[in-house]
Design a protein around this motif. Structure first.
Motif: not given
Length: 425
Positions: A19-36
């Protein structure tokens, strides 16, 4: 730190699975909206760092393990922790303690925490000796795949080590001053007033001494400045555009080169891209900078008949899809995702794009072929082949102190690019 380690492990695992790292991180941000903001920064640093030094860390881990670790999550956790121990400022005891805690979350095996603890403490004891062993191996020393190292060694016998080392550095943050709105010296003065130091690279490119968040850049929202690598900024001047010209940017997204062309002269620009989402970003960039292209077109450069309105172009910018081997410092996942067999496929697509675009270029017009690659297959070898097939293609000389025969090698000042300017005789 547990959360950061946990999610970094997930990101690294997905990238190494293809997988593409940029897309993976974007998905992680969407899945974990409470991350500071701080947590996001930590996760991004860990993921980028491990992939930047993956060859080195993987070789190191192999020396620390008696046998291959089948539990991939634990393996990636150890890579993350080794990266932290070597490259972060966090205390080693805290890194080990958090890694042991994270191991309990990642694995249901009773021995997992103990294994992680033992491996990391062994590294702390024997680190110097282990690094010496790692550096005896090409992949460990240069942290690139062996085929990549071999190819660069063959194609750039005098420069391959410098290319590999530059590709492993943290990328610079470079600005492009919008000369239609403000001069370079005037904007540099504004930066000084805000405590932001920058040096002139060339033309309107300013390299920040220390990167800053985009929202802290004075005048960014107002369109005084854009973020663009200094090497990429050469495209607009090399294409030699003048007022009144009909210009095509054939692979426009995300819009850096397109908007720069509009800042360079009063032209009629068609900005084309085959990715609708990325084309939307092009529109956003134009809107922020306060200028609009003549046409913003969703279409494929390979098939002009589907989108071309029949008017020949004076200038064409062909920033072709490529291996991206010149921008690895910004995208360290690329070197582990690419395969040796990808290069012929990229070259085939690039050749087809050139052939298609050549038909819609005026006689006497110019086409600038661009890749962010350092491999000859996508660059000089391709242009030589194109000239043999097209007797009306004249290669024009390009003069720039940082380039050799159109090739800009990656350095601490800029990424790696290839430029070839062709005139239709």
């Amino acid at each position: 730190m547990n959360k950061a380690q946990h999610l970094a492990v997930a990101a690294i695992g997905r990238v190494l699975a293809g997988a593409n790292l940029t897309l993976v991180l974007q998905e992680i941000w969407r899945s974990n909206p409470l991350l500071s903001h701080q947590q996001r920064g930590a996760i991004q640093d860990l993921a980028y760092g491990v992939l930047r030094y993956y060859g080195q860390l993987d070789a190191l881990l192999s020396l620390l393990l008696d046998k291959t670790l089948q539990d991939l999550k634990l393996r990636y956790l150890l890579l993350v922790s080794l990266y932290q121990l070597q490259y972060s400022k966090a205390p080693s005891y805290a890194i080990v303690d958090h890694a042991v805690s994270t191991a309990r979350l990642l694995s249901n095996k009773r021995g997992a925490p103990g294994l992680v603890n033992a491996v990391l403490r062994n590294f702390i004891r024997k680190g110097t000796t282990l690094w010496e062993l790692v550096n005896k191996n090409d992949v460990g020393k240069y942290s690139h795949p062996q085929w990549w190292i071999d190819k660069l060694r063959k194609q750039y016998p005098q420069h391959y080590e410098a290319i590999l080392n530059a590709s492993n550095q943290h990328p610079s943050m470079t600005l492009r001053v919008n000369s239609r709105k403000i001069g370079v010296e005037a904007y540099q003065k504004i930066l000084d007033e805000h405590g932001i130091k920058a040096n002139l690279v060339w033309n309107v490119a300013l390299k920040l001494i220390q990167p800053v968040a985009v929202e802290k850049l004075p005048g960014f929202i107002e369109g005084l400045v854009s973020i663009q690598d200094a090497g990429a900024q050469l495209a607009a001047s090399l294409l030699d555009v003048h007022d009144g010209m009909h210009v095509l940017d054939a692979c426009a997204a995300p819009g850096g080169k397109s908007t720069h062309l509009m800042e360079s002269a009063q032209i009629r620009l068609t900005a084309l891209d085959s990715d609708a989402q990325r084309l939307a970003r092009v529109a956003e960039n134009f809107e922020r900078l306060g200028n609009e292209p003549d046409r913003l077109v969703y279409g494929n450069a390979l098939y002009p008949s589907e989108w071309w309105n029949g008017q020949l172009f004076d200038r064409i910018l062909a920033d072709a899809p490529c291996s991206a081997s010149g921008v690895v410092s910004r995208h360290p996942d690329i070197k582990w995702l690419r395969r040796y067999t990808d290069l012929p496929a990229f070259a085939d697509t690039q050749e087809k794009i050139l052939n298609a675009l050549w038909k819609i270029l005026k006689r006497g017009g110019k086409l600038l072929y661009v890749t962010c690659s350092v491999f000859h297959e996508e660059n000089w070898l391709l242009i030589n082949k194109f000239q043999q097939l097209h007797q009306d293609a004249r290669l024009l000389p390009l003069s720039h102190p940082a380039m050799t025969n159109g090739q800009l090698l990656p350095s601490f000042l800029h990424d790696g690019f290839f430029y070839a300017l062709l005139c239709k005789a």
